[in-house]
Design an enzyme around this catalytic site. Structure first.
Site, mmCIF file in Angstrom:
data_model
loop_
_atom_site.group_PDB
_atom_site.id
_atom_site.type_symbol
_atom_site.label_atom_id
_atom_site.label_comp_id
_atom_site.label_asym_id
_atom_site.label_seq_id
_atom_site.Cartn_x
_atom_site.Cartn_y
_atom_site.Cartn_z
ATOM 1 C CB CYS A 65 -0.994 -0.025 1.150
ATOM 2 S SG CYS A 65 -0.300 0.033 2.811
ATOM 3 C CB THR A 67 2.717 3.921 4.733
ATOM 4 O OG1 THR A 67 1.518 3.269 5.165
ATOM 5 C CG2 THR A 67 2.456 5.404 4.522
ATOM 6 C CG HIS A 134 14.437 -16.718 16.670
ATOM 7 N ND1 HIS A 134 14.468 -15.441 17.183
ATOM 8 C CD2 HIS A 134 15.711 -16.991 16.279
ATOM 9 C CE1 HIS A 134 15.684 -14.949 17.093
ATOM 10 N NE2 HIS A 134 16.464 -15.874 16.555
HETATM 11 C C1 RB5 Z 1 -4.054 5.297 0.559
HETATM 12 O O1 RB5 Z 1 -4.162 6.660 0.314
HETATM 13 C C2 RB5 Z 1 -3.159 5.054 1.754
HETATM 14 O O2 RB5 Z 1 -3.789 5.489 2.923
HETATM 15 C C3 RB5 Z 1 -2.823 3.588 1.851
HETATM 16 O O3 RB5 Z 1 -2.200 3.181 0.692
HETATM 17 C C4 RB5 Z 1 -1.868 3.188 2.960
HETATM 18 O O4 RB5 Z 1 -0.718 3.963 2.971
HETATM 19 C C5 RB5 Z 1 -2.479 3.032 4.289
HETATM 20 O O5 RB5 Z 1 -1.823 2.676 5.272
#
Ligand code: RB5
Length: 148
Positions: A65, A67, A134
């Site tokens: 995604c 981040t 672990h």
């Molecule tokens: C999308 O805009 C963004 O919020 C998503 O890709 C992600 O970074 C969420 O954690």
């Protein structure tokens, strides 16, 4: 090795790039979407990949995604999933060696394509150290999951 992949719109382009590279590396890839840069909700794609792993239709997953945070949070709600946000090579190595992570998560708005590919290679070429401390820790996580 079978890999299930998913992304939201923010990492669609990175997913297409990494999917093609993973195929070139000889991995079997099941792309579960999304299919464009149209805005979607990352939990839907996290769920798809986690369900493939839980059903043993995939050995590992890749979730992308913007981040990597949202995909990590969503994926780690699923029992048996150890999703690791690895936006550098050291994390990719340790996520496998110590945490036996079964999903690699990356942020397409954080990483360039070439570093993301190096992280992918590191993650999938590193084995869990197994045994000892672990495994004890992973067993404790599994116990927590059972208690929920
Ligand atoms: C999308 O805009 C963004 O919020 C998503 O890709 C992600 O970074 C969420 O954690």
């Amino acid at each position: 090795m079978k890999i299930a992949m998913g992304s939201d719109h923010a990492s669609f382009e990175l997913k297409v790039f990494l999917k093609n590279e993973a195929l070139k590396l000889g991995y079997e890839v099941n792309d579960l979407g999304s299919d464009s840069e149209k805005s979607v909700d990352y939990p839907d794609y996290a769920a798809g990949v986690c369900r493939e792993i839980i059903a043993k239709k995939a050995d590992f997953g890749i979730l992308l995604c913007g981040t990597g945070l949202g995909m990590s949070i969503a994926a780690n709600k699923f029992k048996g999933i150890r999703a690791a946000l690895c936006n550098d090579l050291y994390l990719a190595e340790l996520a496998r060696r110590h945490n036996n992570a079964n999903i690699l998560v990356m942020g397409g708005r954080i990483l360039g394509k070439s570093l993301a590919l190096e992280i992918l290679k590191k993650f999938f070429s590193t084995a869990f150290e197994g045994g000892g401390r672990h495994q004890v820790r992973l067993d404790k996580i599994a116990e927590i999951e059972k208690s929920l």
